[in-house]
Design a protein around this motif. Structure first.
Motif, PDB file in Angstrom:
ATOM      1  N   LEU A  10    -126.254  -6.935  87.559  1.00  0.00           N
ATOM      2  CA  LEU A  10    -127.352  -5.989  87.620  1.00  0.00           C
ATOM      3  C   LEU A  10    -127.429  -5.114  86.371  1.00  0.00           C
ATOM      4  N   THR A  11    -126.303  -4.881  85.729  1.00  0.00           N
ATOM      5  CA  THR A  11    -126.309  -3.988  84.571  1.00  0.00           C
ATOM      6  C   THR A  11    -126.459  -4.734  83.242  1.00  0.00           C
ATOM      7  N   ALA A  12    -126.291  -6.044  83.254  1.00  0.00           N
ATOM      8  CA  ALA A  12    -126.429  -6.806  82.010  1.00  0.00           C
ATOM      9  C   ALA A  12    -127.886  -6.830  81.584  1.00  0.00           C
ATOM     10  N   GLU A  13    -128.107  -6.661  80.297  1.00  0.00           N
ATOM     11  CA  GLU A  13    -129.473  -6.671  79.786  1.00  0.00           C
ATOM     12  C   GLU A  13    -129.638  -7.795  78.780  1.00  0.00           C
ATOM     13  N   ALA A  14    -130.743  -8.474  78.872  1.00  0.00           N
ATOM     14  CA  ALA A  14    -131.055  -9.515  77.894  1.00  0.00           C
ATOM     15  C   ALA A  14    -131.530  -8.835  76.618  1.00  0.00           C
ATOM     16  N   PRO A  15    -131.267  -9.456  75.459  1.00  0.00           N
ATOM     17  CA  PRO A  15    -131.751  -8.857  74.215  1.00  0.00           C
ATOM     18  C   PRO A  15    -133.282  -8.824  74.185  1.00  0.00           C
ATOM     19  N   ASP A  16    -133.807  -7.809  73.577  1.00  0.00           N
ATOM     20  CA  ASP A  16    -135.256  -7.678  73.418  1.00  0.00           C
ATOM     21  C   ASP A  16    -135.739  -8.805  72.503  1.00  0.00           C
ATOM     22  N   PRO A  17    -136.712  -9.619  72.944  1.00  0.00           N
ATOM     23  CA  PRO A  17    -137.199 -10.712  72.105  1.00  0.00           C
ATOM     24  C   PRO A  17    -137.699 -10.245  70.735  1.00  0.00           C
ATOM     25  N   ALA A  18    -138.313  -9.076  70.672  1.00  0.00           N
ATOM     26  CA  ALA A  18    -138.803  -8.579  69.374  1.00  0.00           C
ATOM     27  C   ALA A  18    -137.642  -8.252  68.439  1.00  0.00           C
ATOM     28  N   ASP A  19    -136.536  -7.746  69.005  1.00  0.00           N
ATOM     29  CA  ASP A  19    -135.352  -7.473  68.181  1.00  0.00           C
ATOM     30  C   ASP A  19    -134.750  -8.767  67.652  1.00  0.00           C
ATOM     31  N   THR A  20    -134.689  -9.775  68.516  1.00  0.00           N
ATOM     32  CA  THR A  20    -134.175 -11.080  68.099  1.00  0.00           C
ATOM     33  C   THR A  20    -135.076 -11.678  67.023  1.00  0.00           C
ATOM     34  N   ALA A  21    -136.382 -11.543  67.184  1.00  0.00           N
ATOM     35  CA  ALA A  21    -137.327 -12.063  66.184  1.00  0.00           C
ATOM     36  C   ALA A  21    -137.143 -11.344  64.851  1.00  0.00           C
ATOM     37  N   ARG A  22    -136.963 -10.040  64.891  1.00  0.00           N
ATOM     38  CA  ARG A  22    -136.757  -9.281  63.646  1.00  0.00           C
ATOM     39  C   ARG A  22    -135.458  -9.712  62.954  1.00  0.00           C
TER      40      ARG A  22
END
Length: 111
Positions: A10-22
Motif C-alpha cells: 500500500l505504501t509503495a509508489e510507482a515512479p512518475d512517468p514524466a520523471d522517468t521520461a525526463r
C-alpha cells in the motif's frame, strides 16, 4: 503472526512517468552530446516532447509501447518531406534507448 507485506504494497509508489521520461531524455541527450539543462516540457500525453534550449533540438520520449520501426518510419517521413521541399523539423542524431523508452531528436524550428 501478522504479515507486513500488505502494508508495504500500500505504501509503495510507482515512479512518475514524466520523471522517468525526463531521465530518459537527459540520458539520451548526454549520450548524443546535447545539453539537457533547462529542458522544457512541451507536450505530455502518450509521448513526452521537450525543448533543449541550449542545444537547438527538440527531444521526443516515446511511450514504452512504441516500436522502433515506427520511430524509424517517422524519421524517414521527415527526410522525405525535407527532400520534397516541405518545411519540417529535420531528424538529428540517432534513435536512443534510455530507461525503456525510445528517444529521438529533431531540430528546433523555433530557434
Amino acid at each position: 503472526m501478522t504479515s507486513s507485506l500488505p502494508s508495504l504494497l500500500l505504501t509503495a509508489e510507482a515512479p512518475d512517468p514524466a520523471d522517468t521520461a525526463r531521465q530518459a531524455l537527459t540520458d539520451a541527450a548526454l549520450d548524443q552530446g546535447f545539453d539537457p539543462d533547462g529542458a522544457e516540457l512541451l507536450h505530455d500525453a502518450r509521448n513526452w516532447v521537450f525543448r533543449l534550449p541550449n542545444s537547438g533540438v527538440v527531444g521526443k520520449v516515446h511511450s514504452r509501447s512504441t516500436h522502433y520501426s515506427d520511430v524509424v518510419r517517422q524519421a524517414r517521413t521527415a527526410d522525405a518531406l525535407l527532400a520534397a521541399s516541405f518545411p519540417t523539423a529535420a531528424p538529428v542524431g540517432r534513435i536512443s534507448v534510455a530507461h525503456g523508452h525510445l528517444v529521438d531528436f529533431t531540430e528546433d524550428l523555433d530557434e
